[in-house]
Write a protein that holds these residues in place. Structure first.
Motif, mmCIF file in Angstrom:
data_model
loop_
_atom_site.group_PDB
_atom_site.id
_atom_site.type_symbol
_atom_site.label_atom_id
_atom_site.label_comp_id
_atom_site.label_asym_id
_atom_site.label_seq_id
_atom_site.Cartn_x
_atom_site.Cartn_y
_atom_site.Cartn_z
ATOM 1 N N ALA A 98 -20.995 2.313 0.486
ATOM 2 C CA ALA A 98 -21.033 1.096 1.056
ATOM 3 C C ALA A 98 -19.926 -0.165 0.190
ATOM 4 C CB ALA A 98 -22.516 0.313 1.081
ATOM 5 N N ALA A 99 -20.106 0.019 -0.985
ATOM 6 C CA ALA A 99 -18.875 -0.836 -1.776
ATOM 7 C C ALA A 99 -17.712 -0.477 -1.549
ATOM 8 C CB ALA A 99 -19.445 -0.392 -3.186
ATOM 9 N N ARG A 100 -17.376 0.803 -1.179
ATOM 10 C CA ARG A 100 -16.088 1.165 -0.838
ATOM 11 C C ARG A 100 -15.642 0.611 0.421
ATOM 12 N NH1 ARG A 100 -13.133 4.328 2.298
ATOM 13 N NH2 ARG A 100 -15.106 5.281 3.332
ATOM 14 N N ARG A 101 -16.557 0.686 1.365
ATOM 15 C CA ARG A 101 -16.234 0.299 2.997
ATOM 16 C C ARG A 101 -16.046 -1.047 3.006
ATOM 17 N NH1 ARG A 101 -17.894 3.357 7.564
ATOM 18 N NH2 ARG A 101 -18.353 5.587 7.067
ATOM 19 N N PHE A 102 -17.125 -1.952 2.349
ATOM 20 C CA PHE A 102 -17.187 -3.448 2.578
ATOM 21 C C PHE A 102 -16.887 -4.276 1.555
ATOM 22 C CE2 PHE A 102 -21.215 -1.143 4.599
ATOM 23 C CZ PHE A 102 -20.680 -1.406 5.673
ATOM 24 N N THR A 103 -16.428 -4.084 0.236
ATOM 25 C CA THR A 103 -15.900 -4.898 -0.737
ATOM 26 C C THR A 103 -14.542 -5.407 -0.469
ATOM 27 O OG1 THR A 103 -17.394 -3.714 -2.607
ATOM 28 C CG2 THR A 103 -15.374 -5.196 -3.185
ATOM 29 N N GLY A 104 -14.472 -6.785 -0.545
ATOM 30 C CA GLY A 104 -13.227 -7.586 -0.576
ATOM 31 C C GLY A 104 -12.983 -8.068 0.916
ATOM 32 N N HIS A 105 -13.802 -7.964 1.955
ATOM 33 C CA HIS A 105 -13.508 -8.312 3.344
ATOM 34 C C HIS A 105 -14.379 -9.876 3.307
ATOM 35 C CE1 HIS A 105 -12.075 -4.735 4.714
ATOM 36 N NE2 HIS A 105 -13.076 -4.050 4.257
ATOM 37 N N THR A 106 -14.000 -10.590 4.409
ATOM 38 C CA THR A 106 -14.505 -11.791 4.723
ATOM 39 C C THR A 106 -15.901 -11.211 4.967
ATOM 40 O OG1 THR A 106 -14.017 -11.711 7.033
ATOM 41 C CG2 THR A 106 -12.647 -12.893 5.339
ATOM 42 N N PHE A 107 -17.034 -12.094 5.116
ATOM 43 C CA PHE A 107 -18.407 -11.864 5.288
ATOM 44 C C PHE A 107 -18.262 -11.396 6.943
ATOM 45 C CE2 PHE A 107 -22.795 -12.944 6.268
ATOM 46 C CZ PHE A 107 -23.195 -11.821 5.602
ATOM 47 N N GLY A 108 -17.614 -12.413 7.809
ATOM 48 C CA GLY A 108 -17.753 -11.869 8.767
ATOM 49 C C GLY A 108 -17.164 -10.610 9.335
ATOM 50 N N SER B 110 -11.955 -17.501 -2.787
ATOM 51 C CA SER B 110 -13.087 -16.435 -2.337
ATOM 52 C C SER B 110 -13.060 -16.176 -0.982
ATOM 53 C CB SER B 110 -14.473 -16.876 -3.159
ATOM 54 O OG SER B 110 -15.461 -15.833 -2.935
ATOM 55 N N ASN B 111 -13.229 -14.991 -0.726
ATOM 56 C CA ASN B 111 -13.713 -14.875 0.817
ATOM 57 C C ASN B 111 -15.051 -15.152 1.251
ATOM 58 O OD1 ASN B 111 -11.298 -13.927 1.914
ATOM 59 N ND2 ASN B 111 -11.981 -11.782 1.653
ATOM 60 N N GLY B 112 -15.853 -15.519 0.104
ATOM 61 C CA GLY B 112 -17.263 -16.014 0.427
ATOM 62 C C GLY B 112 -17.114 -17.550 0.642
ATOM 63 N N PRO B 113 -18.260 -18.136 1.455
ATOM 64 C CA PRO B 113 -18.284 -19.518 1.831
ATOM 65 C C PRO B 113 -18.770 -20.274 0.643
ATOM 66 C CG PRO B 113 -20.426 -18.112 2.363
ATOM 67 C CD PRO B 113 -19.441 -17.025 1.873
ATOM 68 N N HIS B 114 -18.381 -21.613 0.847
ATOM 69 C CA HIS B 114 -18.659 -22.457 -0.251
ATOM 70 C C HIS B 114 -20.202 -22.607 -0.547
ATOM 71 C CE1 HIS B 114 -14.979 -24.823 -0.665
ATOM 72 N NE2 HIS B 114 -14.831 -24.362 0.635
ATOM 73 N N GLU B 115 -21.259 -22.405 0.097
ATOM 74 C CA GLU B 115 -22.526 -22.464 -0.296
ATOM 75 C C GLU B 115 -22.774 -21.303 -1.291
ATOM 76 O OE1 GLU B 115 -26.897 -21.735 2.031
ATOM 77 O OE2 GLU B 115 -25.338 -21.113 2.936
ATOM 78 N N LYS B 116 -22.360 -20.099 -0.917
ATOM 79 C CA LYS B 116 -22.503 -19.011 -1.724
ATOM 80 C C LYS B 116 -21.830 -19.374 -3.071
ATOM 81 C CE LYS B 116 -21.643 -13.921 -2.491
ATOM 82 N NZ LYS B 116 -21.107 -12.811 -1.798
ATOM 83 N N LEU C 50 -0.752 -17.433 -10.946
ATOM 84 C CA LEU C 50 -1.182 -15.982 -11.490
ATOM 85 C C LEU C 50 -2.401 -15.842 -11.058
ATOM 86 C CD1 LEU C 50 -0.815 -13.549 -13.236
ATOM 87 C CD2 LEU C 50 -2.047 -14.881 -15.102
ATOM 88 N N VAL C 51 -2.705 -14.793 -10.132
ATOM 89 C CA VAL C 51 -3.807 -14.464 -9.589
ATOM 90 C C VAL C 51 -4.712 -13.190 -10.199
ATOM 91 C CG1 VAL C 51 -4.968 -13.435 -7.526
ATOM 92 C CG2 VAL C 51 -3.094 -14.898 -7.174
ATOM 93 N N VAL C 52 -6.119 -13.449 -10.467
ATOM 94 C CA VAL C 52 -6.745 -12.196 -11.131
ATOM 95 C C VAL C 52 -7.669 -11.990 -9.981
ATOM 96 C CG1 VAL C 52 -8.570 -11.762 -12.771
ATOM 97 C CG2 VAL C 52 -6.622 -13.344 -13.282
ATOM 98 N N GLU C 53 -7.842 -10.433 -9.441
ATOM 99 C CA GLU C 53 -8.274 -9.812 -8.505
ATOM 100 C C GLU C 53 -9.082 -8.632 -8.792
ATOM 101 O OE1 GLU C 53 -9.675 -10.484 -5.497
ATOM 102 O OE2 GLU C 53 -8.752 -12.413 -4.975
ATOM 103 N N ASP C 54 -10.443 -8.560 -8.210
ATOM 104 C CA ASP C 54 -10.902 -7.233 -8.268
ATOM 105 C C ASP C 54 -11.067 -6.237 -7.189
ATOM 106 O OD1 ASP C 54 -12.943 -8.849 -7.131
ATOM 107 O OD2 ASP C 54 -14.642 -7.681 -8.024
ATOM 108 N N SER C 55 -10.405 -6.598 -6.029
ATOM 109 C CA SER C 55 -10.333 -5.735 -4.906
ATOM 110 C C SER C 55 -9.102 -5.562 -4.327
ATOM 111 C CB SER C 55 -11.327 -6.514 -3.715
ATOM 112 O OG SER C 55 -10.584 -7.469 -3.252
ATOM 113 N N GLU C 56 -8.809 -4.367 -3.452
ATOM 114 C CA GLU C 56 -7.641 -3.990 -2.891
ATOM 115 C C GLU C 56 -6.870 -5.117 -2.065
ATOM 116 O OE1 GLU C 56 -9.112 0.183 -3.086
ATOM 117 O OE2 GLU C 56 -10.146 -1.669 -3.261
ATOM 118 N N SER C 57 -7.968 -5.725 -1.288
ATOM 119 C CA SER C 57 -7.691 -6.795 -0.284
ATOM 120 C C SER C 57 -7.342 -7.990 -1.025
ATOM 121 C CB SER C 57 -9.061 -7.468 0.625
ATOM 122 O OG SER C 57 -9.792 -7.826 0.049
#
Length: 210
Positions: free
Chosen positions: A36-46, A101-107, A156-163
């Protein structure tokens, strides 16, 4: 400097992916947390919801999003912690920084509030909901650069996902991957200029990139 929120500032991803995985399995997915982590990490929630529906071969229940939010926020209230060393690293960094972040402001406000990091990023949080396209497209990072009136090449960007790596490269920004050892090779393969595994290393990397 532009940081990702989940996995870069707050250690939320193990919680969110565990809850998401459990809910999919309750619907009959039969998928392991690692997959699940491999499939879903880094995408927008939609996009994550679209991928989940594709995996199930059926639309998600109408209450899925609300139930997911309720369950993840309940777990976060008990378990969520900042990424180890992030506060002391930010104390040592002398350039402006923000979250994209790809996450919403609320989160973001919820997770940063739980971890007492919100005051550090108040007014400097950018979400995929602010732009037409989230990561892996460059829109979100370019929005952050415009906010600070900084050319993309000077960020300078710091990221933890391929996307996230792909989005930074598409924006013309140098990017470092932050990942445990087993994930570092994937970030390098995605194009990261380097990988580090402890936040205590970040101030040195920032100083060297200036």
């Amino acid at each position: 400097m532009i940081l990702d929120c989940d996995g870069g500032v707050v250690d939320s991803e193990p919680i969110t992916i565990r809850v998401f995985n459990a809910m999919l399995n309750e619907l009959g997915a039969d998928i392991e947390v690692e997959e699940a982590a491999r499939r879903f990490t880094g995408h927008t929630f939609g996009r994550t919801l679209e991928l989940a529906a594709e995996l199930l071969g059926a639309p998600l229940p109408r209450t899925f999003v609300r139930d997911y939010q309720d369950r993840t926020f309940a777990a976060m209230e008990i378990e969520l912690k900042p990424v180890k060393g992030i506060a002391s690293a930010l104390d040592r960094i002398r350039i402006p920084y923000c979250i994209a972040s790809n996450g919403p402001h609320e989160k973001m406000r919820k997770t940063l509030g739980i971890t007492s990091l919100l005051p550090r990023f108040e007014g400097r949080m950018f979400s995929s909901t602010d732009v037409a396209r989230g990561k892996p497209f460059p829109d979100l990072f370019l929005l952050a650069a415009r906010h600070f009136s900084v050319p993309p090449s000077a960020c300078l960007v710091v990221e933890d996902s391929e996307s996230g790596i792909s989005a930074a490269l598409a924006a013309g920004m140098p990017v470092y991957g932050f990942a445990a050892e087993e994930a570092g090779s994937r970030l390098l393969a995605a194009g990261a200029h380097g990988v580090f595994r402890r936040m205590s290393e970040l101030p040195r990397l920032v100083a060297g990139a200036r």
